[in-house]
Design a protein around this motif. Structure first.
Motif, PDB file in Angstrom:
ATOM      1  N   LEU A 210       0.826  -1.200   0.000  1.00  0.00           N
ATOM      2  CA  LEU A 210       0.000   0.000   0.000  1.00  0.00           C
ATOM      3  C   LEU A 210       0.867   1.260   0.000  1.00  0.00           C
ATOM      4  N   LEU A 211       1.841   1.319   0.890  1.00  0.00           N
ATOM      5  CA  LEU A 211       2.663   2.521   1.010  1.00  0.00           C
ATOM      6  C   LEU A 211       3.566   2.699  -0.198  1.00  0.00           C
ATOM      7  N   ARG A 212       4.071   1.608  -0.761  1.00  0.00           N
ATOM      8  CA  ARG A 212       4.897   1.730  -1.971  1.00  0.00           C
ATOM      9  C   ARG A 212       4.059   2.235  -3.145  1.00  0.00           C
ATOM     10  N   ALA A 224      -4.185   5.720   1.891  1.00  0.00           N
ATOM     11  CA  ALA A 224      -3.216   5.377   2.933  1.00  0.00           C
ATOM     12  C   ALA A 224      -3.222   6.420   4.043  1.00  0.00           C
ATOM     13  N   GLU A 225      -3.322   7.687   3.682  1.00  0.00           N
ATOM     14  CA  GLU A 225      -3.369   8.750   4.689  1.00  0.00           C
ATOM     15  C   GLU A 225      -4.608   8.598   5.567  1.00  0.00           C
ATOM     16  N   GLU A 226      -5.730   8.306   4.955  1.00  0.00           N
ATOM     17  CA  GLU A 226      -6.963   8.112   5.719  1.00  0.00           C
ATOM     18  C   GLU A 226      -6.834   6.929   6.672  1.00  0.00           C
ATOM     19  N   LEU A 227      -6.232   5.849   6.189  1.00  0.00           N
ATOM     20  CA  LEU A 227      -6.123   4.630   6.994  1.00  0.00           C
ATOM     21  C   LEU A 227      -5.222   4.852   8.207  1.00  0.00           C
ATOM     22  N   PHE A 228      -4.038   5.411   8.002  1.00  0.00           N
ATOM     23  CA  PHE A 228      -3.097   5.561   9.110  1.00  0.00           C
ATOM     24  C   PHE A 228      -3.484   6.706  10.051  1.00  0.00           C
ATOM     25  N   THR A 229      -4.184   7.700   9.550  1.00  0.00           N
ATOM     26  CA  THR A 229      -4.659   8.764  10.434  1.00  0.00           C
ATOM     27  C   THR A 229      -5.739   8.233  11.371  1.00  0.00           C
ATOM     28  N   ALA A 230      -6.632   7.402  10.834  1.00  0.00           N
ATOM     29  CA  ALA A 230      -7.694   6.818  11.656  1.00  0.00           C
ATOM     30  C   ALA A 230      -7.176   5.697  12.555  1.00  0.00           C
ATOM     31  N   HIS A 231      -6.119   5.006  12.104  1.00  0.00           N
ATOM     32  CA  HIS A 231      -5.599   3.859  12.861  1.00  0.00           C
ATOM     33  C   HIS A 231      -4.073   3.959  12.979  1.00  0.00           C
ATOM     34  N   PRO A 232      -3.561   4.913  13.755  1.00  0.00           N
ATOM     35  CA  PRO A 232      -2.100   5.065  13.872  1.00  0.00           C
ATOM     36  C   PRO A 232      -1.413   3.837  14.453  1.00  0.00           C
ATOM     37  N   GLU A 233      -2.167   2.963  15.128  1.00  0.00           N
ATOM     38  CA  GLU A 233      -1.568   1.743  15.689  1.00  0.00           C
ATOM     39  C   GLU A 233      -1.052   0.809  14.591  1.00  0.00           C
ATOM     40  N   LEU A 234      -1.476   1.043  13.344  1.00  0.00           N
ATOM     41  CA  LEU A 234      -0.963   0.227  12.244  1.00  0.00           C
ATOM     42  C   LEU A 234       0.532   0.448  12.019  1.00  0.00           C
ATOM     43  N   ALA A 235       1.049   1.540  12.530  1.00  0.00           N
ATOM     44  CA  ALA A 235       2.493   1.784  12.427  1.00  0.00           C
ATOM     45  C   ALA A 235       3.279   0.707  13.169  1.00  0.00           C
ATOM     46  N   ASP A 236       2.669   0.105  14.187  1.00  0.00           N
ATOM     47  CA  ASP A 236       3.339  -0.967  14.927  1.00  0.00           C
ATOM     48  C   ASP A 236       3.454  -2.236  14.081  1.00  0.00           C
ATOM     49  N   ARG A 237       2.571  -2.351  13.095  1.00  0.00           N
ATOM     50  CA  ARG A 237       2.506  -3.563  12.283  1.00  0.00           C
ATOM     51  C   ARG A 237       3.296  -3.438  10.988  1.00  0.00           C
ATOM     52  N   ALA A 238       3.345  -2.227  10.457  1.00  0.00           N
ATOM     53  CA  ALA A 238       4.012  -2.016   9.168  1.00  0.00           C
ATOM     54  C   ALA A 238       5.526  -2.127   9.312  1.00  0.00           C
ATOM     55  N   ALA A 239       6.198  -2.517   8.234  1.00  0.00           N
ATOM     56  CA  ALA A 239       7.661  -2.595   8.231  1.00  0.00           C
ATOM     57  C   ALA A 239       8.262  -1.204   8.381  1.00  0.00           C
ATOM     58  N   VAL A 240       9.385  -1.130   9.086  1.00  0.00           N
ATOM     59  CA  VAL A 240      10.034   0.152   9.340  1.00  0.00           C
ATOM     60  C   VAL A 240      10.384   0.846   8.031  1.00  0.00           C
ATOM     61  N   ALA A 241      10.934   0.097   7.073  1.00  0.00           N
ATOM     62  CA  ALA A 241      11.340   0.709   5.809  1.00  0.00           C
ATOM     63  C   ALA A 241      10.149   1.301   5.063  1.00  0.00           C
ATOM     64  N   ALA A 242       9.002   0.623   5.106  1.00  0.00           N
ATOM     65  CA  ALA A 242       7.810   1.153   4.436  1.00  0.00           C
ATOM     66  C   ALA A 242       7.309   2.414   5.120  1.00  0.00           C
TER      67      ALA A 242
END
Length: 441
Positions: A210-212, A224-242
């Motif tokens: 998604l981020l690529r 992607a902006e809508e998803l991560f703004t509404a669910h910032p906890e997804l940052a814990d799941r996503a790969a650091v490089a992404a």
């Protein structure tokens, strides 16, 4: 070319690893790669970068054959990339701070570093399209079409159009039938997300795709902006490089900042620095920008981004100079701290004379602050200790001794009043003073 004993799927036909369409063209880039290979350096690393689908992987694989060079594809997605081989060819879409960190670490390891941009070759598109049509038609046992090359930007899009022409299938439908990892998966996702009713998957691999894709396509970035703004906890799941992609977007940087800064996976990675840079660019006041540039300098240094850390520290000092000129009592102490930090960044950048100048100015400011506020005496003592180190690094032992003697005297007074707080500092300065006197430093 990979051996195959079956009809390849559309995704495999487009995969450069199968080389269904043989490599051709790119004469200038191959000459540059040959010069890099023969440059005489003992160890060398080259970054091959360009837009998604421009043909970087095909070029690298063609050059790699028989050369012995080590190729790392999608190098920007490799966490903690380390170099061991004498010749390393990295492939990525953009250079960015991840490459700057690798380059600076590689330089310290004795590698020569360089990069080569791979750009579209529209002059080769007519030949590339005809060649792709011929090989796809042969691979599938279909009739060779006679269409002209479409006006597209990249080699991937050209091959996709050729395969669609051979199959007489709309290109966007052909992509969704068999999305392989990488660019094809991003294309398939982009088509799906044109429908606002479809929600992106949230597995680590899906978030990376998604981020690529979002880095290339505006409508995917919006989702992607809508998803991560509404669910910032997804940052814990996503790969650091992404997440480095996400960190450059003002709309999401603030939402995921705390989770990124607290995530141990990010320690030593450029991600916290990239995120801090985005926050600094959004800061509404000069004081907030100054504070964030101080944090940026520290986080960049932790990621081996010494050049970027120095630039941030210079910016921090410039902002505090402006603030101190308007209100000296309020901002002079912060300016002194910023100058001390600038000295550290200059040392890391191997600029000892400039580091000495920054330390001398910091001491001068700390003297003024200490007269106005006795609680700032420890700050002056520390600044003097740092100044002593700067003199010693330049071989100016007499001046280093003068500075460390004054620092020791201040720490003695502080240790008498607050032994639990300053005894360790006094012991350390005393040891340094003895070493200087013996000529050990």
């Amino acid at each position: 070319m990979w051996p195959v004993d079956r009809t390849l799927s559309p995704g495999e036909l487009l995969d450069p690893r199968y080389e269904v369409v043989p490599f051709h063209g790119r004469v200038d880039e191959l000459a540059e790669l040959a010069r890099w290979w023969d440059d005489g350096s003992r160890c060398s690393v080259l970054l091959l970068h360009g837009p998604a689908g421009v043909g970087k992987t095909r070029l690298a694989r063609h050059f790699q054959a028989g050369s012995g060079v080590v190729v790392v594809d999608d190098a920007d997605l490799v966490t903690g990339l380390d170099l061991h081989e004498p010749r390393v060819l990295l492939i990525a879409r953009t250079p960015g701070w991840w490459w700057s960190a690798v380059r600076q670490r590689a330089t310290r390891q004795g590698y020569r570093t360089d990069d080569l941009a791979v750009t579209p070759c529209p002059d080769e598109h007519e030949t590339s399209f005809a060649t792709a049509c011929a090989h796809f038609a042969y691979a599938l046992g279909l009739t060779l079409p006679t269409a002209a090359a479409p006006d597209v930007a990249t080699l991937h899009e050209l091959h996709l159009a050729a395969l669609a022409e051979v199959c007489a299938t709309p290109a966007h439908w052909l992509v969704t039938t068999d999305p392989a990892p990488g660019r094809l998966a991003e294309d398939a996702l982009a088509v799906a997300l044109l429908d606002d009713r479809i929600s992106p998957d949230r597995t680590p691999d899906a978030l990376q795709t998604l981020l690529r894709a979002a880095a290339r396509l505006p409508h995917v970035r919006r989702r992607a902006e809508e998803l991560f703004t509404a669910h910032p906890e997804l940052a814990d799941r996503a790969a650091v490089a992404a997440l480095r992609i996400l960190a450059e977007w003002p709309a999401t940087a603030g939402a995921v900042a705390r989770r990124v800064f607290d995530d141990p996976r990010c320690h030593g990675d450029p991600l916290p620095a990239i995120l801090t840079r985005t926050l600094a660019e959004q800061a509404s006041t000069r004081l907030e920008r100054a504070e964030l540039h101080g944090l940026l300098a520290a986080r960049a240094a932790l990621a081996s981004l010494h050049e970027e850390a120095l630039a941030a520290a210079r910016h921090e000092v410039a902002l505090y100079r402006q603030l101190a000129a308007e209100d000296p009592d309020e901002h002079r102490p912060a300016l002194a701290n910023a100058l001390r930090d600038l000295g550290l960044r200059l040392v890391a950048a191997h600029r000892p004379e400039d580091a000495l100048a920054a330390s001398r100015e910091a001491v001068a400011l700390c003297r003024v602050v200490a007269v106005e506020d006795r609680d700032a005496t420890s700050r002056l003592a520390d600044a003097l200790d740092q100044l002593s180190r700067r003199y010693a690094a330049l071989g100016r032992r007499t001046e280093a001794l003068v500075a460390v003697d004054e620092a020791a005297e201040l720490y003695r007074g502080l240790a008498r009043a607050h032994p639990e707080l300053f005894r360790v500092d006094l012991d350390e300065v005393t040891r340094r003073r003895s070493a200087l006197a013996r000529g050990d430093q």
